[in-house]
Design an enzyme around this catalytic site. Structure first.
Site, PDB file in Angstrom:
ATOM      1  N   ALA A 271       1.867 -10.291  -2.918  1.00 17.52           N
ATOM      2  CA  ALA A 271       2.853 -11.300  -2.557  1.00 17.52           C
ATOM      3  C   ALA A 271       4.011 -10.548  -1.899  1.00 17.52           C
ATOM      4  CB  ALA A 271       3.332 -12.013  -3.806  1.00 17.52           C
TER       5      ALA A 271
ATOM      6  N   GLY B 279      -1.148 -10.119  -5.373  1.00 18.79           N
ATOM      7  CA  GLY B 279      -1.652 -11.375  -4.800  1.00 18.79           C
ATOM      8  C   GLY B 279      -2.841 -11.174  -3.870  1.00 18.79           C
TER       9      GLY B 279
ATOM     10  N   GLU C 100      -5.761 -10.964  -6.064  1.00 25.70           N
ATOM     11  CA  GLU C 100      -5.988 -12.318  -6.590  1.00 25.70           C
ATOM     12  C   GLU C 100      -6.634 -13.216  -5.532  1.00 25.70           C
ATOM     13  OE1 GLU C 100      -1.784 -12.373  -8.000  1.00 25.70           O
ATOM     14  OE2 GLU C 100      -2.676 -13.202  -9.821  1.00 25.70           O
TER      15      GLU C 100
ATOM     16  N   GLU D 171       1.577  -5.779 -10.802  1.00 26.72           N
ATOM     17  CA  GLU D 171       2.778  -6.592 -11.024  1.00 26.72           C
ATOM     18  C   GLU D 171       3.694  -6.056 -12.125  1.00 26.72           C
ATOM     19  OE1 GLU D 171      -0.207  -7.813 -10.276  1.00 26.72           O
ATOM     20  OE2 GLU D 171      -0.029  -9.619  -9.034  1.00 26.72           O
TER      21      GLU D 171
HETATM   22  N1  CO8 Z   1       5.657  -7.247   0.092  1.00 27.59           N
HETATM   23  C1  CO8 Z   1       6.498  -7.063   1.126  1.00 27.59           C
HETATM   24  N2  CO8 Z   1       6.399  -6.025   1.967  1.00 27.59           N
HETATM   25  C2  CO8 Z   1       5.434  -5.133   1.751  1.00 27.59           C
HETATM   26  C3  CO8 Z   1       4.515  -5.263   0.695  1.00 27.59           C
HETATM   27  C4  CO8 Z   1       4.659  -6.388  -0.161  1.00 27.59           C
HETATM   28  N3  CO8 Z   1       3.828  -6.627  -1.176  1.00 27.59           N
HETATM   29  N4  CO8 Z   1       3.666  -4.216   0.728  1.00 27.59           N
HETATM   30  C5  CO8 Z   1       4.025  -3.467   1.786  1.00 27.59           C
HETATM   31  N5  CO8 Z   1       5.093  -4.012   2.407  1.00 27.59           N
HETATM   32  C6  CO8 Z   1       5.785  -3.518   3.596  1.00 27.59           C
HETATM   33  C7  CO8 Z   1       6.673  -2.317   3.276  1.00 27.59           C
HETATM   34  O1  CO8 Z   1       7.908  -2.721   2.743  1.00 27.59           O
HETATM   35  C8  CO8 Z   1       6.789  -1.684   4.654  1.00 27.59           C
HETATM   36  O2  CO8 Z   1       7.691  -2.447   5.397  1.00 27.59           O
HETATM   37  P1  CO8 Z   1       8.850  -1.671   6.274  1.00 27.59           P
HETATM   38  O3  CO8 Z   1       8.070  -0.821   7.250  1.00 27.59           O
HETATM   39  O4  CO8 Z   1       9.595  -2.790   6.924  1.00 27.59           O
HETATM   40  O5  CO8 Z   1       9.624  -0.858   5.319  1.00 27.59           O
HETATM   41  C9  CO8 Z   1       5.414  -1.936   5.265  1.00 27.59           C
HETATM   42  O6  CO8 Z   1       4.849  -3.032   4.534  1.00 27.59           O
HETATM   43  C10 CO8 Z   1       4.466  -0.768   5.133  1.00 27.59           C
HETATM   44  O7  CO8 Z   1       4.393  -0.398   3.758  1.00 27.59           O
HETATM   45  P2  CO8 Z   1       4.665   1.077   3.203  1.00 27.59           P
HETATM   46  O8  CO8 Z   1       5.580   1.822   4.112  1.00 27.59           O
HETATM   47  O9  CO8 Z   1       5.080   0.959   1.773  1.00 27.59           O
HETATM   48  O10 CO8 Z   1       3.191   1.704   3.310  1.00 27.59           O
HETATM   49  P3  CO8 Z   1       2.595   2.898   2.450  1.00 27.59           P
HETATM   50  O11 CO8 Z   1       1.332   3.296   3.142  1.00 27.59           O
HETATM   51  O12 CO8 Z   1       3.609   3.957   2.214  1.00 27.59           O
HETATM   52  O13 CO8 Z   1       2.246   2.249   1.016  1.00 27.59           O
HETATM   53  C11 CO8 Z   1       1.397   0.550  -0.463  1.00 27.59           C
HETATM   54  C12 CO8 Z   1       1.277   1.266   0.912  1.00 27.59           C
HETATM   55  C13 CO8 Z   1       1.020   1.565  -1.570  1.00 27.59           C
HETATM   56  C14 CO8 Z   1       0.444  -0.605  -0.469  1.00 27.59           C
HETATM   57  C15 CO8 Z   1       2.859   0.104  -0.655  1.00 27.59           C
HETATM   58  O14 CO8 Z   1       3.266  -0.629   0.485  1.00 27.59           O
HETATM   59  C16 CO8 Z   1       3.057  -0.778  -1.870  1.00 27.59           C
HETATM   60  O15 CO8 Z   1       3.093  -0.287  -2.993  1.00 27.59           O
HETATM   61  N6  CO8 Z   1       3.200  -2.098  -1.630  1.00 27.59           N
HETATM   62  C17 CO8 Z   1       3.460  -3.057  -2.696  1.00 27.59           C
HETATM   63  C18 CO8 Z   1       2.230  -3.290  -3.535  1.00 27.59           C
HETATM   64  C19 CO8 Z   1       2.528  -4.248  -4.656  1.00 27.59           C
HETATM   65  O16 CO8 Z   1       3.263  -3.953  -5.575  1.00 27.59           O
HETATM   66  N7  CO8 Z   1       1.918  -5.426  -4.593  1.00 27.59           N
HETATM   67  C20 CO8 Z   1       2.074  -6.456  -5.591  1.00 27.59           C
HETATM   68  C21 CO8 Z   1       3.209  -7.334  -5.262  1.00 27.59           C
HETATM   69  S1  CO8 Z   1       3.570  -8.479  -6.551  1.00 27.59           S
HETATM   70  C22 CO8 Z   1       2.430  -9.697  -6.363  1.00 27.59           C
HETATM   71  O17 CO8 Z   1       1.580  -9.646  -5.554  1.00 27.59           O
HETATM   72  C23 CO8 Z   1       2.572 -10.865  -7.292  1.00 27.59           C
HETATM   73  C24 CO8 Z   1       1.537 -11.950  -7.034  1.00 27.59           C
HETATM   74  C25 CO8 Z   1       1.777 -13.133  -7.942  1.00 27.59           C
HETATM   75  C26 CO8 Z   1       2.961 -13.929  -7.492  1.00 27.59           C
HETATM   76  C27 CO8 Z   1       3.188 -15.053  -8.411  1.00 27.59           C
HETATM   77  C28 CO8 Z   1       4.155 -16.106  -7.848  1.00 27.59           C
HETATM   78  C29 CO8 Z   1       5.564 -15.807  -7.826  1.00 27.59           C
END
Ligand code: CO8
Length: 260
Positions: A70, A115, A118, A138
């Site tokens: 998400a 997400g 999921e 999460e």
């Molecule tokens: N949300 C928003 N932006 C994201 C997300 C995300 N989940 N993942 C990556 N991005 C963005 C980064 O911020 C970055 O943007 P910018 O260049 O503008 O800074 C761009 O994508 C590239 O990402 P990274 O530079 O971080 O890339 P890396 O190769 O260094 O890392 C990862 C890749 C490991 C995947 C890393 O991006 C990461 O850890 N992302 C988040 C993963 C995460 O925690 N996902 C779970 C989110 S919570 C969720 O999904 C809850 C679902 C249920 C919701 C329920 C309802 C409310």
């Protein structure tokens, strides 16, 4: 004609009736913001209305991610009331995908976290590339999965493994995902092509039988599961596809299903 001009999705339909739906926010690793969720909802409604579409493959744009979760920027603004509402909204959309009566395969081409994992779990089958990394991280954000992950991961891999993955939040690489039953297959190349190859086999079978198979399996573990199976089995015994399938076997030829 099915709508094509989505802002966050690409939709392509091939000659075999396989629709490839690509989540297209590669600069944010295809994170699911509100617009992506709404467009997914709209796209599946449209797919349901389009008789030419016989199967769906969902994937993510770019080489790095299926969906990295998400959108954390949007998540960060939630309060208890809006959090519950958004969780329910995502759950309903992923349930719509699970309830599709044509096969839906997730082609997991990289990160499928939160997400994104999921979403893949809401699909009927999952095919991952060797660089896929799945998981429900999460808890690292002080949350739990909210788009059905606590339920569907548990169904897929069992309670102990699901709790381990959810409580550690760790990434599950493709090989382990296959070993624990989180994905059906791991491929070296493009998982979209492999998903299409699998669909070619599925689409040779009786379409009404495929539909009823999905409906029956979706009831597994519920109170009505066995009753539903018998009812759907009986229903199939009245179809032209059943007559054709059994006749073709007895006549030693390939069946030609009409989907009726
Ligand atoms: N949300 C928003 N932006 C994201 C997300 C995300 N989940 N993942 C990556 N991005 C963005 C980064 O911020 C970055 O943007 P910018 O260049 O503008 O800074 C761009 O994508 C590239 O990402 P990274 O530079 O971080 O890339 P890396 O190769 O260094 O890392 C990862 C890749 C490991 C995947 C890393 O991006 C990461 O850890 N992302 C988040 C993963 C995460 O925690 N996902 C779970 C989110 S919570 C969720 O999904 C809850 C679902 C249920 C919701 C329920 C309802 C409310």
């Amino acid at each position: 004609m099915i709508k094509q001009d989505f802002e966050t999705l690409l939709l392509a339909i091939d000659d075999d009736g396989i629709c490839t739906l690509t989540i297209n926010r590669p600069e944010k690793l295809n994170a699911l913001n509100n617009l992506v969720l709404e467009e997914l909802d709209e796209a599946f409604d449209a797919i349901n209305e389009e008789y030419k579409i016989r199967a769906v493959v969902i994937t993510g744009a770019g080489e790095k991610a299926f969906v990295a979760g998400a959108d954390i920027k949007e998540l960060s603004t939630l309060d208890p009331a809006s959090g519950e509402k958004v969780s329910k909204k995502g759950q309903d959309i992923f349930q719509k995908i699970e309830d599709m009566t044509i096969p839906v395969i997730a082609a997991v081409n990289g990160y499928a976290l939160g997400g994104g994992c999921e979403l893949a779990l809401g699909c009927h089958l999952r095919i991952a590339s060797t660089n896929a990394a799945m998981g429900l991280p999460e808890v690292s954000l002080g949350l739990i999965p909210g788009y059905g992950g606590t339920q569907r991961l548990t169904q897929a891999v069992g309670k102990a493994k699901a709790l381990e993955c959810i409580m550690t939040g760790r990434q599950i690489k493709a090989d382990e995902a296959f070993e624990i039953g989180l994905v059906n297959q791991v491929v070296d190349g493009n998982p979209v092509e492999e998903a299409k190859a699998m669909l070619q086999k599925i689409l040779k079978q009786g379409p009404v039988a495929i539909k009823n198979a999905i409906l029956a399996v979706n009831e597994a573990g519920t109170e009505d599961g066995f009753e539903t199976e018998a009812k759907l089995f009986g229903e199939l015994c009245g179809t032209a596809d059943f007559k054709e399938g059994t006749t073709a076997f007895l006549e030693k030829r390939k069946p030609n299903f009409s989907g009726k």
